[in-house]
Motif scaffolding. Structure first.
Motif, PDB file in Angstrom:
ATOM      1  N   GLU A 103     -22.864  36.846 -11.507  1.00  0.00           N
ATOM      2  CA  GLU A 103     -24.193  36.641 -12.072  1.00  0.00           C
ATOM      3  C   GLU A 103     -24.733  38.061 -12.281  1.00  0.00           C
ATOM      4  O   GLU A 103     -24.992  38.765 -11.301  1.00  0.00           O
ATOM      5  CB  GLU A 103     -25.083  35.897 -11.073  1.00  0.00           C
ATOM      6  CG  GLU A 103     -24.642  34.489 -10.735  1.00  0.00           C
ATOM      7  CD  GLU A 103     -25.142  34.043  -9.366  1.00  0.00           C
ATOM      8  OE1 GLU A 103     -26.278  33.558  -9.281  1.00  0.00           O
ATOM      9  OE2 GLU A 103     -24.415  34.196  -8.373  1.00  0.00           O
ATOM     10  N   ASP A 138     -21.849  35.078 -15.739  1.00  0.00           N
ATOM     11  CA  ASP A 138     -22.529  33.789 -15.620  1.00  0.00           C
ATOM     12  C   ASP A 138     -24.027  34.051 -15.811  1.00  0.00           C
ATOM     13  O   ASP A 138     -24.726  34.439 -14.891  1.00  0.00           O
ATOM     14  CB  ASP A 138     -22.228  33.184 -14.243  1.00  0.00           C
ATOM     15  CG  ASP A 138     -23.021  31.909 -13.989  1.00  0.00           C
ATOM     16  OD1 ASP A 138     -23.868  31.558 -14.830  1.00  0.00           O
ATOM     17  OD2 ASP A 138     -22.800  31.274 -12.943  1.00  0.00           O
ATOM     18  N   ASP A 147     -23.690  21.657 -19.019  1.00  0.00           N
ATOM     19  CA  ASP A 147     -24.584  22.227 -17.996  1.00  0.00           C
ATOM     20  C   ASP A 147     -23.966  23.517 -17.475  1.00  0.00           C
ATOM     21  O   ASP A 147     -22.868  23.910 -17.888  1.00  0.00           O
ATOM     22  CB  ASP A 147     -24.814  21.228 -16.851  1.00  0.00           C
ATOM     23  CG  ASP A 147     -23.525  20.693 -16.283  1.00  0.00           C
ATOM     24  OD1 ASP A 147     -22.627  21.505 -15.991  1.00  0.00           O
ATOM     25  OD2 ASP A 147     -23.400  19.462 -16.141  1.00  0.00           O
ATOM     26  N   GLY A 148     -24.668  24.155 -16.549  1.00  0.00           N
ATOM     27  CA  GLY A 148     -24.196  25.445 -16.067  1.00  0.00           C
ATOM     28  C   GLY A 148     -22.827  25.361 -15.407  1.00  0.00           C
ATOM     29  O   GLY A 148     -21.966  26.228 -15.619  1.00  0.00           O
ATOM     30  N   SER A 149     -22.616  24.315 -14.620  1.00  0.00           N
ATOM     31  CA  SER A 149     -21.334  24.189 -13.923  1.00  0.00           C
ATOM     32  C   SER A 149     -20.173  24.043 -14.907  1.00  0.00           C
ATOM     33  O   SER A 149     -19.112  24.651 -14.724  1.00  0.00           O
ATOM     34  CB  SER A 149     -21.348  22.970 -12.986  1.00  0.00           C
ATOM     35  OG  SER A 149     -22.404  23.068 -12.069  1.00  0.00           O
ATOM     36  N   VAL A 169     -19.291  27.239 -16.607  1.00  0.00           N
ATOM     37  CA  VAL A 169     -18.492  28.088 -15.722  1.00  0.00           C
ATOM     38  C   VAL A 169     -17.050  27.567 -15.645  1.00  0.00           C
ATOM     39  O   VAL A 169     -16.086  28.337 -15.743  1.00  0.00           O
ATOM     40  CB  VAL A 169     -19.143  28.155 -14.318  1.00  0.00           C
ATOM     41  CG1 VAL A 169     -18.195  28.749 -13.295  1.00  0.00           C
ATOM     42  CG2 VAL A 169     -20.437  28.965 -14.379  1.00  0.00           C
ATOM     43  N   LYS A 228     -29.093  26.164 -18.715  1.00  0.00           N
ATOM     44  CA  LYS A 228     -30.478  26.111 -18.225  1.00  0.00           C
ATOM     45  C   LYS A 228     -31.522  26.238 -19.340  1.00  0.00           C
ATOM     46  O   LYS A 228     -31.865  25.250 -19.960  1.00  0.00           O
ATOM     47  CB  LYS A 228     -30.682  27.170 -17.138  1.00  0.00           C
ATOM     48  CG  LYS A 228     -29.992  26.773 -15.820  1.00  0.00           C
ATOM     49  CD  LYS A 228     -30.681  27.353 -14.639  1.00  0.00           C
ATOM     50  CE  LYS A 228     -29.944  27.121 -13.339  1.00  0.00           C
ATOM     51  NZ  LYS A 228     -30.305  25.880 -12.669  1.00  0.00           N
ATOM     52  N   TRP A 251     -35.479  26.301 -12.908  1.00  0.00           N
ATOM     53  CA  TRP A 251     -35.232  27.465 -13.759  1.00  0.00           C
ATOM     54  C   TRP A 251     -34.895  27.099 -15.210  1.00  0.00           C
ATOM     55  O   TRP A 251     -34.404  27.935 -15.957  1.00  0.00           O
ATOM     56  CB  TRP A 251     -34.110  28.362 -13.177  1.00  0.00           C
ATOM     57  CG  TRP A 251     -34.138  28.487 -11.677  1.00  0.00           C
ATOM     58  CD1 TRP A 251     -35.183  28.190 -10.851  1.00  0.00           C
ATOM     59  CD2 TRP A 251     -33.082  28.917 -10.811  1.00  0.00           C
ATOM     60  NE1 TRP A 251     -34.842  28.416  -9.535  1.00  0.00           N
ATOM     61  CE2 TRP A 251     -33.555  28.859  -9.475  1.00  0.00           C
ATOM     62  CE3 TRP A 251     -31.785  29.355 -11.038  1.00  0.00           C
ATOM     63  CZ2 TRP A 251     -32.774  29.205  -8.378  1.00  0.00           C
ATOM     64  CZ3 TRP A 251     -31.009  29.717  -9.949  1.00  0.00           C
ATOM     65  CH2 TRP A 251     -31.500  29.639  -8.635  1.00  0.00           C
ATOM     66  N   VAL A 277     -26.180  31.777 -16.689  1.00  0.00           N
ATOM     67  CA  VAL A 277     -26.827  30.464 -16.705  1.00  0.00           C
ATOM     68  C   VAL A 277     -28.295  30.579 -16.278  1.00  0.00           C
ATOM     69  O   VAL A 277     -29.170  29.952 -16.871  1.00  0.00           O
ATOM     70  CB  VAL A 277     -26.044  29.490 -15.796  1.00  0.00           C
ATOM     71  CG1 VAL A 277     -26.832  28.221 -15.507  1.00  0.00           C
ATOM     72  CG2 VAL A 277     -24.702  29.144 -16.445  1.00  0.00           C
ATOM     73  N   MET A 278     -28.560  31.391 -15.278  1.00  0.00           N
ATOM     74  CA  MET A 278     -29.957  31.582 -14.844  1.00  0.00           C
ATOM     75  C   MET A 278     -30.609  32.773 -15.546  1.00  0.00           C
ATOM     76  O   MET A 278     -31.776  32.735 -15.897  1.00  0.00           O
ATOM     77  CB  MET A 278     -29.986  31.769 -13.324  1.00  0.00           C
ATOM     78  CG  MET A 278     -31.376  31.812 -12.710  1.00  0.00           C
ATOM     79  SD  MET A 278     -32.209  33.403 -12.821  1.00  0.00           S
ATOM     80  CE  MET A 278     -31.359  34.347 -11.580  1.00  0.00           C
ATOM     81  N   TYR A 300     -23.320  32.016  -6.611  1.00  0.00           N
ATOM     82  CA  TYR A 300     -23.442  30.572  -6.852  1.00  0.00           C
ATOM     83  C   TYR A 300     -23.158  30.348  -8.330  1.00  0.00           C
ATOM     84  O   TYR A 300     -23.789  30.961  -9.192  1.00  0.00           O
ATOM     85  CB  TYR A 300     -24.852  30.069  -6.506  1.00  0.00           C
ATOM     86  CG  TYR A 300     -25.043  28.604  -6.817  1.00  0.00           C
ATOM     87  CD1 TYR A 300     -24.696  27.621  -5.889  1.00  0.00           C
ATOM     88  CD2 TYR A 300     -25.543  28.190  -8.055  1.00  0.00           C
ATOM     89  CE1 TYR A 300     -24.845  26.271  -6.180  1.00  0.00           C
ATOM     90  CE2 TYR A 300     -25.692  26.846  -8.348  1.00  0.00           C
ATOM     91  CZ  TYR A 300     -25.346  25.895  -7.413  1.00  0.00           C
ATOM     92  OH  TYR A 300     -25.496  24.561  -7.698  1.00  0.00           O
ATOM     93  N   HIS A 301     -22.186  29.452  -8.608  1.00  0.00           N
ATOM     94  CA  HIS A 301     -21.846  29.210 -10.011  1.00  0.00           C
ATOM     95  C   HIS A 301     -21.889  27.727 -10.379  1.00  0.00           C
ATOM     96  O   HIS A 301     -21.435  27.356 -11.464  1.00  0.00           O
ATOM     97  CB  HIS A 301     -20.459  29.789 -10.313  1.00  0.00           C
ATOM     98  CG  HIS A 301     -20.390  31.286 -10.158  1.00  0.00           C
ATOM     99  ND1 HIS A 301     -21.084  32.143 -10.985  1.00  0.00           N
ATOM    100  CD2 HIS A 301     -19.754  32.068  -9.255  1.00  0.00           C
ATOM    101  CE1 HIS A 301     -20.856  33.407 -10.610  1.00  0.00           C
ATOM    102  NE2 HIS A 301     -20.058  33.380  -9.553  1.00  0.00           N
ATOM    103  N   GLY A 302     -22.383  26.885  -9.473  1.00  0.00           N
ATOM    104  CA  GLY A 302     -22.462  25.458  -9.783  1.00  0.00           C
ATOM    105  C   GLY A 302     -21.747  24.633  -8.732  1.00  0.00           C
ATOM    106  O   GLY A 302     -21.189  25.170  -7.765  1.00  0.00           O
TER     107      GLY A 302
HETATM  108  C1  LIG Z   1     -25.934  31.312 -12.026  1.00  0.00           C
HETATM  109  C2  LIG Z   1     -25.717  29.823 -12.078  1.00  0.00           C
HETATM  110  N1  LIG Z   1     -24.575  29.349 -12.573  1.00  0.00           N
HETATM  111  C3  LIG Z   1     -24.336  28.025 -12.670  1.00  0.00           C
HETATM  112  C4  LIG Z   1     -25.273  27.115 -12.233  1.00  0.00           C
HETATM  113  C5  LIG Z   1     -24.996  25.649 -12.341  1.00  0.00           C
HETATM  114  O1  LIG Z   1     -25.776  25.089 -13.341  1.00  0.00           O
HETATM  115  P1  LIG Z   1     -26.020  23.509 -13.397  1.00  0.00           P
HETATM  116  O2  LIG Z   1     -26.903  23.184 -12.239  1.00  0.00           O
HETATM  117  O3  LIG Z   1     -26.691  23.298 -14.713  1.00  0.00           O
HETATM  118  O4  LIG Z   1     -24.697  22.855 -13.307  1.00  0.00           O
HETATM  119  C6  LIG Z   1     -26.478  27.564 -11.709  1.00  0.00           C
HETATM  120  C7  LIG Z   1     -27.486  26.624 -11.233  1.00  0.00           C
HETATM  121  O5  LIG Z   1     -28.437  26.942 -10.572  1.00  0.00           O
HETATM  122  C8  LIG Z   1     -26.704  28.966 -11.616  1.00  0.00           C
HETATM  123  O6  LIG Z   1     -27.839  29.456 -11.115  1.00  0.00           O
END
Ligand SMILES: Cc1ncc(COP(=O)(O)O)c(C=O)c1O
Length: 408
Positions: free
Chosen positions: A199, A233, A101-103, A106, A262, A43, A235-236, A135-137
């Motif tokens: 999300e 969140d 990164d996404g994690s 968050v 992302k 993604w 991220v996606m 899902y947030h990482g």
């Molecule tokens: C909504 C959401 N938040 C956080 C993350 C975590 O991102 P990362 O994999 O870059 O740590 C993801 C990863 O798929 C995600 O979809």
């Protein structure tokens, strides 16, 4: 082979496909095979692979300044990126905190929300509200925020902080019951909650589960009655994945904190931002060092990543990219409407499409068939989804759909 792969049971997984080159929506393997990347490589590659303009921007920046410590120092690419992004955000959201990164985006939001109250002398606000299936990482905080029932992270649940989970409404009728349970919880425990994290509109890893903006608005209204902060969140969902720059733009909500990553660099380099409102920021603004947000990463605001993000933003807002986004959305709608007799729960939002097979086995069989025919997908249990780079051709997208209609 020494590599330990992500999300992989090494004993049972097939060997990795060695990719030597990418171009647009296509990936080329060392064995000469060619694939359409129908999942934008987890993604992130929203503009496709090896985009020449982003590559040039990266090269140019790398020759000028590749990195500098971001505490006590700043640089033009970081400042320009924040200025540009501010133009696409509500005016309240204008305090930009970088991570990788996404994690981590968050983690930053979760920590900020907690400290926001502590800095104001309010203790005991240590519960987060999430949405079932979230899902947030994969870092401890991000896993915790998704809650104990997380399908991915239950191994670590003894480390998790406290959460309350809002039931996911699969139908409009289920929304009321879900809301009632939230209200009951808030009546009893609201003063212990620091933030709601969601999300917005689409839960990615849960299986591209979509829900109504009206429901999101209602849960936000409820929690805000108690001063609870709201974290989106994105991220996606960010950067036109749902058809608008942010999913937030399709709701009447301005969150207190928003997480981006992302697609931010067009898939070239890791970079993330947690963006806070002035009111959150002000709780940290003090003569007391302890009230500062004591958090940082070595590569914070890497100038090369920022340069990639600036170029990616420019390309995203061009008329041709915008019409590509509309074309993808239309092709999804048309192809889903036209049939796919062997699937259920067909749904689409912007450039995301998803549908379900009877079983995970069936989804995996179809995925293997698509792979043999040059299309990369990665089902989530029995859910198949397409989330292509915006440069994909209508022909390539229609070809992927045609493989679902197989009779094998
Ligand atoms: C909504 C959401 N938040 C956080 C993350 C975590 O991102 P990362 O994999 O870059 O740590 C993801 C990863 O798929 C995600 O979809």
């Amino acid at each position: 082979m020494a590599i330990w792969r992500p999300f992989t049971q090494e004993k049972t997984a097939s060997p990795s496909v060695k990719i030597s080159r990418g171009s647009g929506a296509h990936l080329f393997a060392e064995d000469g095979r060619q694939y359409i990347d129908m999942i934008s490589s987890w993604w992130v590659n929203i503009l496709g692979h090896a985009n020449k303009e982003i590559a040039d921007a990266i090269y140019k920046q790398a020759c000028i300044l590749e990195h500098v410590i971001f505490a006590g120092f700043s640089h033009a690419p970081a400042e320009e990126l924040c200025d540009k992004l501010a133009g696409f955000l509500p005016k309240q959201l204008r305090r930009f905190f970088f991570s990788d990164d996404g994690s981590t985006a968050v983690e930053v939001a979760l920590k900020m929300a907690y400290q926001y109250f502590k800095n104001q002398g309010i203790s005991g606000r240590n519960i987060y509200i999430n949405l079932e299936g979230a899902y947030h990482g994969d870092t401890i905080g991000a896993m915790s925020a998704a809650g104990n029932d997380s399908q991915y992270h239950s191994t670590f649940s003894e480390f998790f902080f406290k959460t309350f989970t809002v039931s996911f409404p699969n139908t409009i009728e289920e929304e009321e019951a879900s809301l009632e349970k939230l209200k009951c919880f808030l009546d009893a425990r609201a003063e212990h909650v620091c933030a709601l994290i969601v999300e917005p509109l689409v839960q990615g890893a849960a299986g591209m589960k979509m829900y109504r903006a009206e429901f999101l608005e209602k849960i936000v209204d409820e929690v805000r009655k108690y001063g609870i902060l709201v974290i989106f969140d994105e991220v996606m969902t960010g950067f036109f994945r749902t058809g608008t720059m942010f999913a937030m733009d399709q709701t009447g909500v301005i969150p207190d904190l928003i997480c981006l990553s992302k697609g931010i660099t067009g898939g070239f380099l890791p970079l993330a931002l947690t963006i806070a409102t002035d009111s959150v920021y002000e709780a940290f603004y003090s003569d007391d060092w302890k009230k500062a947000f004591i958090h940082g990463h070595s590569y914070t605001a890497n100038p090369i990543a920022c340069a990639a993000a600036i170029k990616s933003l420019e390309i995203l807002h061009r008329a041709e990219t915008q019409s590509q986004i509309l074309n993808i959305a239309k092709t999804h709608r048309d192809c889903l409407a036209e049939g796919l007799p062997n699937v259920t729960s067909k749904r689409t939002l912007g450039t995301i499409a998803a549908f379900e097979f009877e079983s995970s086995q069936q989804a995996n069989d179809v995925s293997a068939h698509m792979f043999r025919n040059g299309v990369i997908v990665r089902p989530l249990q029995n859910t198949m989804y397409f989330i292509p780079p915006y440069c994909i051709s209508v022909d390539d997208l229609q070809y992927a759909y045609s493989l679902i209609l197989r009779d094998e």
